[in-house]
Write an enzyme that holds these catalytic residues in place. Structure first.
Site, PDB file in Angstrom:
ATOM      1  N   SER A 134      17.497  16.703 -16.983  1.00  0.00           N
ATOM      2  CA  SER A 134      16.372  17.603 -17.210  1.00  0.00           C
ATOM      3  C   SER A 134      16.899  18.850 -17.918  1.00  0.00           C
ATOM      4  O   SER A 134      18.025  19.285 -17.671  1.00  0.00           O
ATOM      5  CB  SER A 134      15.773  17.972 -15.848  1.00  0.00           C
ATOM      6  OG  SER A 134      15.183  19.251 -15.893  1.00  0.00           O
ATOM      7  N   HIS A 138       0.826  -1.230   0.000  1.00  0.00           N
ATOM      8  CA  HIS A 138       0.000   0.000   0.000  1.00  0.00           C
ATOM      9  C   HIS A 138       0.851   1.267   0.000  1.00  0.00           C
ATOM     10  O   HIS A 138       0.398   2.329   0.407  1.00  0.00           O
ATOM     11  CB  HIS A 138      -0.941   0.058   1.218  1.00  0.00           C
ATOM     12  CG  HIS A 138      -1.820  -1.131   1.343  1.00  0.00           C
ATOM     13  ND1 HIS A 138      -3.092  -1.185   0.838  1.00  0.00           N
ATOM     14  CD2 HIS A 138      -1.585  -2.342   1.902  1.00  0.00           C
ATOM     15  CE1 HIS A 138      -3.614  -2.366   1.092  1.00  0.00           C
ATOM     16  NE2 HIS A 138      -2.718  -3.100   1.728  1.00  0.00           N
TER      17      HIS A 138
END
Ligand SMILES: O=C(O)C[C@H](Nc1ncnc2c1ncn2[C@@H]1O[C@H](COP(=O)(O)O)[C@@H](O)[C@H]1O)C(=O)O
Length: 541
Positions: A368, A244
């Site tokens: 980036s 989870h």
């Protein structure tokens, strides 16, 4: 066949080379190159004001051009191609071109037509086609062996007149063989009693079988091997689990990789049960014409022998078409393989995002465009994106191909031209995942840092040992200690010390750390080879 591995100017004329959408790039091309691209459909014509002064006007002249021009061709055709598989990613998937380009399809059709004529010459009852001499066999075999792009273009030229792609192959062969005195006498036995689908289904079966075995399976196996190697190398490296997305009982990095290696190799094993099928039963699957022409021949037996001689399993119950159920089965298995790989791509992406893996950087590369510090997980993202495309195409084919109105409709014809597209996106995704995996570096200090901060994961073993020794309300006591609270090594130790447990059990608990609470994970990862059998690779039956 090599010609298809690099997009030479002449190859571009065959169906499959995409016409350009990128008009804007044209004026930057070297002047000598541009007219060639216009002529062969890779660029739209320039407006007259942009016309260059000394155009090259024929393919022959361009072929004489230097290697630099061809290098520009490579770059240019890639840049203007409609499909990224034939453009940006061409180098990574070009090995599939000989099988799934239109050139490949024509070549396989030629092979089937020629082999059928040879087979007819071996049937004693077909007296009109006597046993071929060795010279005739060699002549026929040479048509297959020497088939090249010029032959494919010749077939395409004939198709322009017939508007029937298979009939064009028959006419090409008749033309090619009329100079051979012996074969010239039996030209009418090319395509004898055949419907086009007899030729097409075997061509597709062969292209699938050979492309998978020669190109796709080896990369799938490399991927599984690479993942099993990671499993063994990192078998002992503890890692916090995240069920989870929340801290959960630890595992090891290697064990998580072992899970994927086993799942992927199970899909690989499943290929060995998928039979590639072929039919050769004429216009509606009953040897109608065959039986009228030669009533005493057991045509079903001849068809079975012929299909099997090509390395394809025989399907006796068919309409005009082989029903393509095996392609659906095959692609469904690849879809499942791709789904498992998507799961791996996303997990590794997540581990990179948690800092559990670093990626090896290369001088000159940019992460980036604006954030200089970044090393993005682009290989796994590319792989995931292409798996999505691969599965969309493979599932479209697997849903569509088994459906054909009554004894046939022709909808499968254009759809089947995309077999290589679904496999191309898959191959590209496998190669990207492999590239990403090779750049991974485990960041043990980061893994340890997370484990060190989550002593609460020991609540599970402590309450389990308490239950074994009948300590009342074990779960509830641990819940009280840990749920939603700051838990430290200290608080866990103090709690354990206070328990009414046998000394031996307590000592085991006091020795436990998040790093050592890994169960059998290390052993499972180390013995991954027992569950992953890659020695013989993936194979079709
Ligand atoms: O053996 C036959 O041809 C029998 C015929 N069925 C056909 N079977 C296979 N191919 C056929 C068929 N019909 C057409 N064509 C030719 O298929 C080509 C279809 O082109 P595309 O849609 O671009 O894939 C395109 O070249 C078409 O001319 C029938 O009447 O049942």
């Amino acid at each position: 066949m090599d010609v298809l591995t690099s997009p030479t100017p002449r190859a571009s004329r065959v169906r499959g080379a995409c016409p350009s959408l990128a008009a804007g790039s044209s004026s930057r091309l070297r002047p000598s190159f541009r007219p060639f691209l216009v002529k062969f459909g890779s660029l739209p014509p320039l407006r007259s004001s942009l016309k260059v002064s000394s155009p090259i006007s024929s393919a022959e002249e361009v072929e004489k051009n230097d290697a630099a021009d061809l290098a520009i061709w490579d770059l240019t055709s890639g840049t203007v191609s409609l499909s990224p598989l034939d453009g940006r990613y061409m180098q990574k998937v070009k090995d599939l071109r000989p099988f799934f380009s239109e050139y490949g399809l024509i070549r396989y059709r030629v092979l089937v037509e020629v082999k059928w004529l040879q087979k007819l010459s071996q049937i004693p009852e077909v007296v009109e086609v006597p046993q071929f001499s060795q010279d005739a066999h060699l002549f026929l075999e040479s048509i297959i062996d020497n088939f090249d792009i010029t032959d494919a273009i010749e077939v395409k030229k004939i198709e322009k007149i017939t508007n029937h792609d298979v009939k064009a192959v028959e006419y090409f062969l008749k033309q090619k063989c009329k100079s051979h005195l012996e074969i010239a006498k039996v030209l009418e036995f090319f395509h004898f009693a055949c419907t086009s689908e007899d030729i097409n289904n075997l061509a597709h079966a062969l292209s699938l079988k050979e492309a998978l075995s020669d190109v796709v399976f080896p990369v799938m196996v490399d991927l599984c091997k690479e993942i099993s190697t990671m499993a063994k190398e990192h078998a002992h490296i503890p890692m916090l689990s995240h069920t989870h997305g929340q801290p959960a009982s630890p595992t090891t990095l290697g064990k998580e990789m072992a899970n994927f290696a086993v799942r992927l190799s199970e899909r690989g094993k499943a290929f060995s049960k998928i039979r590639i099928l072929g039919k050769f039963a004429g216009a509606v699957g009953n040897y109608n014409a065959h039986k009228v022409a030669y009533p005493d021949i057991n045509w079903k037996c001849i068809a079975a022998e012929f299909v099997q001689s090509l390395g394809v399993d025989f399907n006796a119950y068919v309409t005009q078409i082989e029903p393509h159920d095996y392609i659906a089965e095959l692609f469904n298995n690849i879809i499942q393989f791709n789904n498992i790989l998507t799961d791996l791509d996303r997990d590794i992406w997540s581990y990179i995002s948690l800092g559990y893996f670093k990626q090896i950087t290369k001088a000159g590369e940019i992460g980036s465009s604006t954030m200089p510090h970044k090393v993005n997980p682009i290989d796994f993202e590319n792989s995931e994106g292409n798996l999505c495309l691969a599965n969309a195409i493979l599932s479209a084919l697997s849903m569509k191909l088994p459906i054909s109105r009554m004894q046939r409709d022709l909808t499968d014809s254009t759809v089947l031209r995309n077999l290589g597209v679904g496999l191309g996106y898959s191959l590209l995704a496998y190669k990207s995942a492999l590239q990403g995996i090779k750049k991974l570096q485990v960041n043990e200090s980061r893994l340890n840092e997370d484990l060190d901060q989550t002593w609460e994961v020991l609540a599970e073993p402590i309450q389990t040992v308490m239950r074994r020794h009948a300590v009342p309300e074990a779960y509830e006591k641990l819940k009280e200690l840990t749920r939603g609270r700051e838990v430290s090594k200290q608080s866990i130790r103090e709690f354990t010390e206070s328990l009414d447990l046998p000394e031996e059990a307590k000592a085991i608990l006091l020795n436990l750390t998040p790093n050592s609470y890994i169960g059998e994970a290390e052993e499972l990862a180390k013995s991954v080879d027992e569950a992953v059998d890659l020695v013989n690779g993936f194979k079709l039956p």
